[in-house]
Write an enzyme that holds these catalytic residues in place. Structure first.
Site, PDB file in Angstrom:
ATOM      1  N   GLY A  26       0.831  -1.193   0.000  1.00 28.73           N
ATOM      2  CA  GLY A  26       0.000   0.000   0.000  1.00 28.73           C
ATOM      3  C   GLY A  26       0.862   1.237   0.000  1.00 28.73           C
ATOM      4  O   GLY A  26       2.050   1.190  -0.342  1.00 28.73           O
ATOM      5  N   MET A  28       2.088   3.121   2.522  1.00 24.58           N
ATOM      6  CA  MET A  28       3.174   3.231   3.492  1.00 24.58           C
ATOM      7  C   MET A  28       3.517   1.898   4.152  1.00 24.58           C
ATOM      8  O   MET A  28       4.214   1.872   5.167  1.00 24.58           O
ATOM      9  CB  MET A  28       2.799   4.246   4.586  1.00 24.58           C
ATOM     10  CG  MET A  28       2.670   5.673   4.080  1.00 24.58           C
ATOM     11  SD  MET A  28       4.190   6.300   3.325  1.00 24.58           S
ATOM     12  CE  MET A  28       5.319   6.248   4.707  1.00 24.58           C
ATOM     13  N   ASP A 143     -12.814   4.584   5.510  1.00 24.66           N
ATOM     14  CA  ASP A 143     -12.338   4.067   4.223  1.00 24.66           C
ATOM     15  C   ASP A 143     -12.997   2.724   3.909  1.00 24.66           C
ATOM     16  O   ASP A 143     -12.334   1.753   3.546  1.00 24.66           O
ATOM     17  CB  ASP A 143     -10.816   3.925   4.241  1.00 24.66           C
ATOM     18  CG  ASP A 143     -10.212   3.914   2.833  1.00 24.66           C
ATOM     19  OD1 ASP A 143     -10.908   4.325   1.883  1.00 24.66           O
ATOM     20  OD2 ASP A 143      -9.045   3.504   2.689  1.00 24.66           O
ATOM     21  N   PRO A 146     -14.544  -1.854  -1.248  1.00 24.21           N
ATOM     22  CA  PRO A 146     -14.386  -3.296  -1.519  1.00 24.21           C
ATOM     23  C   PRO A 146     -12.985  -3.831  -1.247  1.00 24.21           C
ATOM     24  O   PRO A 146     -12.844  -4.952  -0.752  1.00 24.21           O
ATOM     25  CB  PRO A 146     -14.764  -3.402  -3.004  1.00 24.21           C
ATOM     26  CG  PRO A 146     -15.761  -2.319  -3.208  1.00 24.21           C
ATOM     27  CD  PRO A 146     -15.253  -1.177  -2.357  1.00 24.21           C
ATOM     28  N   ALA A 147     -11.944  -3.064  -1.547  1.00 19.60           N
ATOM     29  CA  ALA A 147     -10.578  -3.555  -1.341  1.00 19.60           C
ATOM     30  C   ALA A 147     -10.250  -3.746   0.131  1.00 19.60           C
ATOM     31  O   ALA A 147      -9.326  -4.494   0.470  1.00 19.60           O
ATOM     32  CB  ALA A 147      -9.570  -2.599  -1.984  1.00 19.60           C
ATOM     33  N   ASN A 148     -10.988  -3.094   1.023  1.00 23.78           N
ATOM     34  CA  ASN A 148     -10.754  -3.213   2.462  1.00 23.78           C
ATOM     35  C   ASN A 148     -11.720  -4.184   3.133  1.00 23.78           C
ATOM     36  O   ASN A 148     -11.807  -4.226   4.362  1.00 23.78           O
ATOM     37  CB  ASN A 148     -10.868  -1.840   3.140  1.00 23.78           C
ATOM     38  CG  ASN A 148      -9.653  -0.978   2.885  1.00 23.78           C
ATOM     39  OD1 ASN A 148      -8.596  -1.471   2.506  1.00 23.78           O
ATOM     40  ND2 ASN A 148      -9.792   0.317   3.082  1.00 23.78           N
ATOM     41  N   ASP A 167      -7.928  -2.648   7.445  1.00 24.78           N
ATOM     42  CA  ASP A 167      -7.213  -1.399   7.195  1.00 24.78           C
ATOM     43  C   ASP A 167      -7.842  -0.204   7.915  1.00 24.78           C
ATOM     44  O   ASP A 167      -8.646   0.537   7.355  1.00 24.78           O
ATOM     45  CB  ASP A 167      -7.101  -1.110   5.700  1.00 24.78           C
ATOM     46  CG  ASP A 167      -5.985  -0.111   5.407  1.00 24.78           C
ATOM     47  OD1 ASP A 167      -5.568   0.606   6.349  1.00 24.78           O
ATOM     48  OD2 ASP A 167      -5.531  -0.044   4.259  1.00 24.78           O
TER      49      ASP A 167
END
Length: 299
Positions: A26, A28, A143, A146-148, A167
């Site tokens: 990601g 960082m 946040d 879908p990706a999380n 996340d």
């Protein structure tokens, strides 16, 4: 170990966590699949990039650790351990040891197209429960996308897929980092209107983002797309489209969740009851079984 070595040159963290595979990177931090040699289980390791002392990034790392340590719910990814990798004394790196989730994330699952209505009800129930718990503990995720959202497989036949929210890197908590006043923080396609305006946020912001995720599950495409600024600003002018062919009660709930007016959005306890009942009733146009997620890792 060749793929791993190209991303992380050290095979074991703190003489305990053996790095086995690189998963992804990601902004960082990098994520690895690892094996906990003390407890004999596989885990996910989130290894942050080095951050100088007294910097905003270091504060965010501390904040994410504190938020995860304060939460424990089946619909949230679990924190097992944390530490600092001092293999390079000049560049110490904080790491989090997290529950390893075997399965796709929701973004990957949606690459195969929309989901059956009954499966969406189950995912919505899981996520609404997790968010209600987080909000009760003073945490706004900020946040939800879908990706999380990880889809944890608990059977070989896809009978039960638990949605887990991951996340918490930009989460807002009552005792932690404040919201970024005057600027939008989050992912453009899933921001709430108040988030896009850079305002202080409450639980209703996560409700709005969850509504956008559910609409995407049903249609297969994001409600707001395009360049980041255009996507972020679009919700200030228009409400997302709710499909006409959904059951009437679904349309009412999703329209409320994605209303630009905060006061019109339903409370999470109402959302939980609705989707619990919708799943139990097997309501919807499709009777297909839930999709089986292929093995993978994500945090």
């Amino acid at each position: 170990m060749s793929e791993t070595a190209s991303h992380h040159p050290y095979s074991v963290l703190r003489d305990r966590y053996r790095i086995e595979a690189f998963v992804g990177k990601g902004g960082m931090a990098s994520v690895y699949r690892a094996h906990d040699q003390m407890l004999g289980r596989d885990v996910a390791v989130k290894l942050f990039e080095p951050a100088p002392s007294n910097t905003e990034e270091l504060a965010r790392q501390h904040h994410e650790l504190a938020v995860l340590a304060s939460l424990n719910h089946p619909s949230l990814v679990t924190l097992h351990d944390a530490g600092i990798d001092r293999t390079d004394p000049e560049n110490p790196r904080r790491f989090l040891v997290l529950e390893l989730v075997e399965g796709k994330n929701l973004k990957e699952a949606l690459d195969d197209g929309p989901l059956p209505l009954r499966q969406v009800a189950q995912l919505a129930f899981d996520l609404a429960e997790g968010l209600e718990y987080a909000h009760h503990h003073g945490v706004v995720h900020r946040d939800v996308k879908p990706a999380n959202i990880l889809l944890a497989e608990y059977s070989q036949h896809g009978v039960r897929t638990r949605a887990k929210l991951a996340d918490f890197g930009i989460a807002q908590s009552r005792n932690g980092l404040p919201a970024s006043g005057g600027s939008a923080t989050g992912t453009a396609a899933y921001l709430s209107p108040e988030q896009a305006r850079g305002e202080l946020l409450g639980p209703a912001s996560d409700v709005y983002s969850l509504g956008l995720v559910l609409l995407e599950c049903l249609s297969g495409t994001p409600s707001f797309s395009g360049p980041k600024l255009q996507a972020a600003m679009a919700r200030l002018l228009d409400d997302p489209e709710v499909p006409d062919d959904l059951p009437v009660d679904w349309r009412i709930v999703l329209t409320g969740m994605t209303s630009r007016a905060i006061a019109d959005r339903p409370a999470l306890n109402e959302i939980i009851v609705f989707f619990r009942d919708a799943f139990a009733a097997g309501s919807g146009r499709h009777g297909a079984p839930e999709a089986t997620a292929s093995p993978g890792v994500g945090t």
